[in-house]
Design an enzyme around this catalytic site. Structure first.
Site, mmCIF file in Angstrom:
data_model
loop_
_atom_site.group_PDB
_atom_site.id
_atom_site.type_symbol
_atom_site.label_atom_id
_atom_site.label_comp_id
_atom_site.label_asym_id
_atom_site.label_seq_id
_atom_site.Cartn_x
_atom_site.Cartn_y
_atom_site.Cartn_z
ATOM 1 N N LYS A 203 0.863 -1.175 0.000
ATOM 2 C CA LYS A 203 0.000 0.000 0.000
ATOM 3 C C LYS A 203 0.905 1.233 0.000
ATOM 4 O O LYS A 203 1.804 1.347 0.847
ATOM 5 C CB LYS A 203 -0.815 -0.040 1.298
ATOM 6 C CG LYS A 203 -2.243 0.383 1.171
ATOM 7 C CD LYS A 203 -2.937 -0.004 2.474
ATOM 8 C CE LYS A 203 -3.932 1.007 2.899
ATOM 9 N NZ LYS A 203 -4.148 1.006 4.354
HETATM 10 C C1 E4P Z 1 -7.594 1.807 4.709
HETATM 11 O O1 E4P Z 1 -6.898 0.987 4.186
HETATM 12 C C2 E4P Z 1 -7.179 2.703 5.791
HETATM 13 O O2 E4P Z 1 -6.434 1.951 6.711
HETATM 14 C C3 E4P Z 1 -8.292 3.364 6.578
HETATM 15 O O3 E4P Z 1 -9.572 3.031 6.141
HETATM 16 C C4 E4P Z 1 -8.009 4.832 6.708
HETATM 17 O O4 E4P Z 1 -9.096 5.605 7.032
HETATM 18 P P1 E4P Z 1 -9.315 6.359 8.427
HETATM 19 O O5 E4P Z 1 -7.955 6.728 8.943
HETATM 20 O O6 E4P Z 1 -10.162 7.520 8.096
HETATM 21 O O7 E4P Z 1 -9.979 5.354 9.292
#
Ligand code: E4P
Length: 211
Positions: free
Chosen positions: A84
């Site tokens: 990622k």
């Molecule tokens: C997705 O892969 C992320 O880890 C996550 O959903 C980030 O979003 P948030 O920080 O708003 O929860």
């Protein structure tokens, strides 16, 4: 329409897997830090628990550092690891270098311009932060809808993230997300409904009635 659990907590992921509805796990540096463990240990533990794809977000800033981190992690979990990468110029450069042999997800996407660049770099997944965008005054589900149109010529798939409620999940899917990732508590909430609870109470009361 795969469902991922967004967590770096091994016990939580175990509970999620037991539900029988989870395909893979997404993590990010905040979730890893909250686990109190090293990223390598977390990814190793999660891969023991979940047989599906495990997303690890590279934390370094430069393309070279991200590449070194990606290589270290890919060597341990070659088939199932998805790297990622935050949507930065350095991150996009990394995706263009390794995207053919290592599946990459470009994350923290808030615009169509970012989506387009991620696809051009060779991302396998594009990850919009749906609820965050709505909280910032934008239209999270609207972004997903237009992303779906813009990526139609590419092989990338939309993995909607930052989903804070069952309604967020449904809106993302309805807007065209191929997949969704959500915290376990949101996934558990998705199974519940007031009318279901009332129906169950009626079934229970009927069982107590003398025949
Ligand atoms: C997705 O892969 C992320 O880890 C996550 O959903 C980030 O979003 P948030 O920080 O708003 O929860």
């Amino acid at each position: 329409m795969a469902l991922f659990v967004d967590s770096a907590d091994a016990d939580e992921v175990k509970r999620a897997m037991e539900l029988g509805v989870i395909y893979g796990v997404t993590t990010n540096p905040i979730l890893i830090a909250r686990s109190g463990k090293e990223a390598r240990q977390v990814i190793a533990e999660l891969s023991e628990i979940c047989p599906g794809p495990i997303f690890h977000q590279v934390a370094a800033g430069s393309t070279e550092e991200m590449l070194a981190e990606a290589k270290t992690f890919s060597a341990r979990l070659p088939q199932r690891l998805v790297i990622k990468v935050p949507c930065t110029l350095e991150g996009l450069r990394l995706v263009s270098q390794i995207g053919e042999e290592t599946p990459c997800a470009v994350t923290a996407i808030f615009t169509l311009a970012q989506t387009y660049l991620a696809c051009q770099a060779g991302a396998r997944y594009v990850i919009p932060y749906v609820n965050r965008l709505t909280r910032a005054g934008g239209d999270g589900p609207g972004l997903v809808k237009t992303m779906r149109e813009i990526i139609s010529e590419s092989e990338a798939e939309i993995l909607a993230a930052s989903l804070k409620s069952p309604q967020d999940v449904v809106s993302a899917l309805f807007s065209g997300a191929h997949h969704v990732t959500a915290p376990l508590k949101v996934i558990e909430e998705m199974a519940k409904d007031q009318l279901t609870a009332e129906a169950l109470a009626e079934f229970a009361a009927a069982q107590d009635e003398p025949s």
